[in-house]
Scaffold this active site. Structure first.
Site, PDB file in Angstrom:
ATOM      1  N   LYS A   1      69.775   1.028  30.155  1.00  0.00           N
ATOM      2  CA  LYS A   1      70.626   1.073  31.347  1.00  0.00           C
ATOM      3  C   LYS A   1      71.326  -0.207  31.456  1.00  0.00           C
ATOM      4  O   LYS A   1      72.632  -0.258  31.773  1.00  0.00           O
ATOM      5  CB  LYS A   1      69.598   1.380  32.484  1.00  0.00           C
ATOM      6  CG  LYS A   1      69.304   3.113  32.516  1.00  0.00           C
ATOM      7  CD  LYS A   1      68.829   3.041  34.019  1.00  0.00           C
ATOM      8  CE  LYS A   1      67.588   2.045  34.496  1.00  0.00           C
ATOM      9  NZ  LYS A   1      66.316   2.117  33.668  1.00  0.00           N
TER      10      LYS A   1
ATOM     11  N   ARG B   1      65.936   5.261  42.806  1.00  0.00           N
ATOM     12  CA  ARG B   1      64.765   5.494  42.105  1.00  0.00           C
ATOM     13  C   ARG B   1      63.617   6.290  42.430  1.00  0.00           C
ATOM     14  O   ARG B   1      62.625   6.808  41.797  1.00  0.00           O
ATOM     15  CB  ARG B   1      63.991   4.265  41.739  1.00  0.00           C
ATOM     16  CG  ARG B   1      63.972   3.567  40.154  1.00  0.00           C
ATOM     17  CD  ARG B   1      63.485   1.990  40.462  1.00  0.00           C
ATOM     18  NE  ARG B   1      63.071   1.948  38.766  1.00  0.00           N
ATOM     19  CZ  ARG B   1      63.660   1.297  38.382  1.00  0.00           C
ATOM     20  NH1 ARG B   1      64.817   0.714  38.677  1.00  0.00           N
ATOM     21  NH2 ARG B   1      63.126   0.641  37.056  1.00  0.00           N
TER      22      ARG B   1
ATOM     23  N   ARG C   1      61.039  -6.199  23.271  1.00  0.00           N
ATOM     24  CA  ARG C   1      61.984  -6.474  23.962  1.00  0.00           C
ATOM     25  C   ARG C   1      61.964  -7.991  24.598  1.00  0.00           C
ATOM     26  O   ARG C   1      60.700  -8.275  25.022  1.00  0.00           O
ATOM     27  CB  ARG C   1      62.464  -5.630  25.309  1.00  0.00           C
ATOM     28  CG  ARG C   1      63.537  -6.080  26.095  1.00  0.00           C
ATOM     29  CD  ARG C   1      63.823  -5.021  27.066  1.00  0.00           C
ATOM     30  NE  ARG C   1      63.199  -4.731  28.242  1.00  0.00           N
ATOM     31  CZ  ARG C   1      63.554  -4.178  29.245  1.00  0.00           C
ATOM     32  NH1 ARG C   1      64.568  -3.353  29.190  1.00  0.00           N
ATOM     33  NH2 ARG C   1      62.716  -3.741  30.393  1.00  0.00           N
TER      34      ARG C   1
ATOM     35  N   ARG D   1      59.434 -10.232  29.361  1.00  0.00           N
ATOM     36  CA  ARG D   1      59.545  -9.933  30.592  1.00  0.00           C
ATOM     37  C   ARG D   1      58.018  -9.561  31.278  1.00  0.00           C
ATOM     38  O   ARG D   1      57.326  -9.055  30.666  1.00  0.00           O
ATOM     39  CB  ARG D   1      60.206  -8.776  30.979  1.00  0.00           C
ATOM     40  CG  ARG D   1      61.317  -9.216  32.098  1.00  0.00           C
ATOM     41  CD  ARG D   1      62.575  -8.064  31.954  1.00  0.00           C
ATOM     42  NE  ARG D   1      61.997  -6.786  32.937  1.00  0.00           N
ATOM     43  CZ  ARG D   1      62.544  -5.680  33.175  1.00  0.00           C
ATOM     44  NH1 ARG D   1      64.013  -5.794  32.836  1.00  0.00           N
ATOM     45  NH2 ARG D   1      62.116  -4.757  33.816  1.00  0.00           N
TER      46      ARG D   1
ATOM     47  N   ARG E   1      54.819   1.822  34.117  1.00  0.00           N
ATOM     48  CA  ARG E   1      56.383   2.089  34.526  1.00  0.00           C
ATOM     49  C   ARG E   1      56.829   3.285  33.979  1.00  0.00           C
ATOM     50  O   ARG E   1      57.532   3.990  34.791  1.00  0.00           O
ATOM     51  CB  ARG E   1      57.269   0.918  34.032  1.00  0.00           C
ATOM     52  CG  ARG E   1      56.958  -0.503  35.053  1.00  0.00           C
ATOM     53  CD  ARG E   1      57.653  -1.592  34.057  1.00  0.00           C
ATOM     54  NE  ARG E   1      59.000  -1.399  33.758  1.00  0.00           N
ATOM     55  CZ  ARG E   1      59.384  -2.198  32.491  1.00  0.00           C
ATOM     56  NH1 ARG E   1      58.514  -2.786  31.928  1.00  0.00           N
ATOM     57  NH2 ARG E   1      60.851  -2.057  32.499  1.00  0.00           N
TER      58      ARG E   1
HETATM   59  P1  ADP Z   1      63.405  -0.945  33.884  1.00  0.00           P
HETATM   60  O1  ADP Z   1      64.419  -0.124  34.106  1.00  0.00           O
HETATM   61  O2  ADP Z   1      63.426  -1.653  32.714  1.00  0.00           O
HETATM   62  O3  ADP Z   1      62.082  -0.470  34.571  1.00  0.00           O
HETATM   63  P2  ADP Z   1      64.404  -2.674  36.168  1.00  0.00           P
HETATM   64  O4  ADP Z   1      65.150  -4.079  35.931  1.00  0.00           O
HETATM   65  O5  ADP Z   1      65.485  -1.822  36.673  1.00  0.00           O
HETATM   66  O6  ADP Z   1      63.835  -2.200  34.903  1.00  0.00           O
HETATM   67  O7  ADP Z   1      63.483  -2.825  37.342  1.00  0.00           O
HETATM   68  C1  ADP Z   1      62.384  -3.786  37.363  1.00  0.00           C
HETATM   69  C2  ADP Z   1      61.597  -3.335  38.468  1.00  0.00           C
HETATM   70  O8  ADP Z   1      62.001  -3.916  39.736  1.00  0.00           O
HETATM   71  C3  ADP Z   1      60.985  -2.053  38.879  1.00  0.00           C
HETATM   72  O9  ADP Z   1      59.868  -1.781  37.986  1.00  0.00           O
HETATM   73  C4  ADP Z   1      60.831  -2.308  40.369  1.00  0.00           C
HETATM   74  O10 ADP Z   1      59.617  -2.945  40.741  1.00  0.00           O
HETATM   75  C5  ADP Z   1      61.821  -2.889  40.696  1.00  0.00           C
HETATM   76  N1  ADP Z   1      62.956  -1.984  41.219  1.00  0.00           N
HETATM   77  C6  ADP Z   1      64.143  -2.115  40.591  1.00  0.00           C
HETATM   78  N2  ADP Z   1      64.772  -1.152  41.313  1.00  0.00           N
HETATM   79  C7  ADP Z   1      64.307  -0.596  42.120  1.00  0.00           C
HETATM   80  C8  ADP Z   1      64.484   0.641  43.052  1.00  0.00           C
HETATM   81  N3  ADP Z   1      65.575   1.206  43.122  1.00  0.00           N
HETATM   82  N4  ADP Z   1      63.341   0.971  43.932  1.00  0.00           N
HETATM   83  C9  ADP Z   1      62.182   0.388  43.651  1.00  0.00           C
HETATM   84  N5  ADP Z   1      61.875  -0.610  43.018  1.00  0.00           N
HETATM   85  C10 ADP Z   1      62.962  -1.134  42.269  1.00  0.00           C
END
Ligand code: ADP
Length: 206
Positions: free
Chosen positions: A13, A88, A127, A138, A149
């Protein structure tokens, strides 16, 4: 254009969001990036979000929704945006819909990047990202957290696919293949292939 990019962790994404947003000439807004910037900047928001992120859990909706609302109110998002990592949860999606309605706006489309789970685990555990000149993993890409996750995605986020499908907004994109191929599929799904995204009439060659 107002677009949401949906897909499990590791689907690409972040990469696609940058490229597609540039083609559409709108800002890419990544909630994950905003949270990470706040964590490294040691802001109050970062402190609130950190424990959830490290555990691979979602940051509570109240925190996340407020953050997105204020980001969408910035001038560069007036004419459109591409949201990466938000919504999400169904609750977030409903809040997004009502915040947009308050502004007299609505989504134009939702793209779901589809990748099978074996490939996701493989991608995420390999990654690395560049921090201060060094390639590091990360914190939430450690194998146990990755599994968690993916579970959180399955339980809380994947229902959004049906939610947006029933609104007629969803396009599913095969996200395996070269970055440019996936981008092409995404733009085609949005009806924004090269030449069309400027809003010109789609006359001419395709
Ligand atoms: P990925 O898609 O690889 O899991 P992101 O960078 O989108 O990683 O998100 C990393 C973390 O940030 C998530 O695991 C969560 O803890 C938090 N996060 C990101 N976007 C949201 C959201 N819309 N609602 C709640 N938590 C979020």
């Amino acid at each position: 254009m107002r677009v949401v990019l949906l897909g499990p962790p590791g689907a690409g994404k972040g990469t696609q969001a940058q490229v597609i947003a540039e083609k559409l000439n709108v800002p890419a807004i990544s909630t994950g990036d905003i949270f990470r910037a706040n964590v490294s900047g040691q802001t109050e928001l970062g402190q609130q979000a950190r424990e959830y992120m490290d555990a691979g859990d979602l940051v509570p909706d109240e925190i996340t929704v407020a953050m997105v609302k204020s980001r969408l109110a910035e001038p560069d998002a007036k004419a459109g945006f591409l949201l990466d990592g938000f919504p999400r949860t169904i609750a977030q999606a409903e809040q997004l819909r009502s915040s947009l309605a308050d502004l007299g706006q609505e989504l134009d489309g939702v793209l779901e990047l589809v990748v099978d789970e074996d490939e996701l685990v493989r991608r995420l555990s390999g990654r690395r990202m560049l921090v201060d000149g060094e390639m590091v993993q990360r914190d939430d890409d450690k194998p146990e957290t990755v599994r968690h996750r993916l579970e959180v995605y399955r339980e809380q986020t994947s229902p959004l696919s049906g939610f947006y499908e029933s609104e007629g907004l969803l396009s599913r994109i095969d996200a395996i293949g070269a970055v440019e191929e996936v981008t092409e599929r995404a733009l085609a799904a949005l009806g924004a292939t090269d030449g069309a995204e400027t809003g010109d009439s789609p006359a001419g060659d395709d």
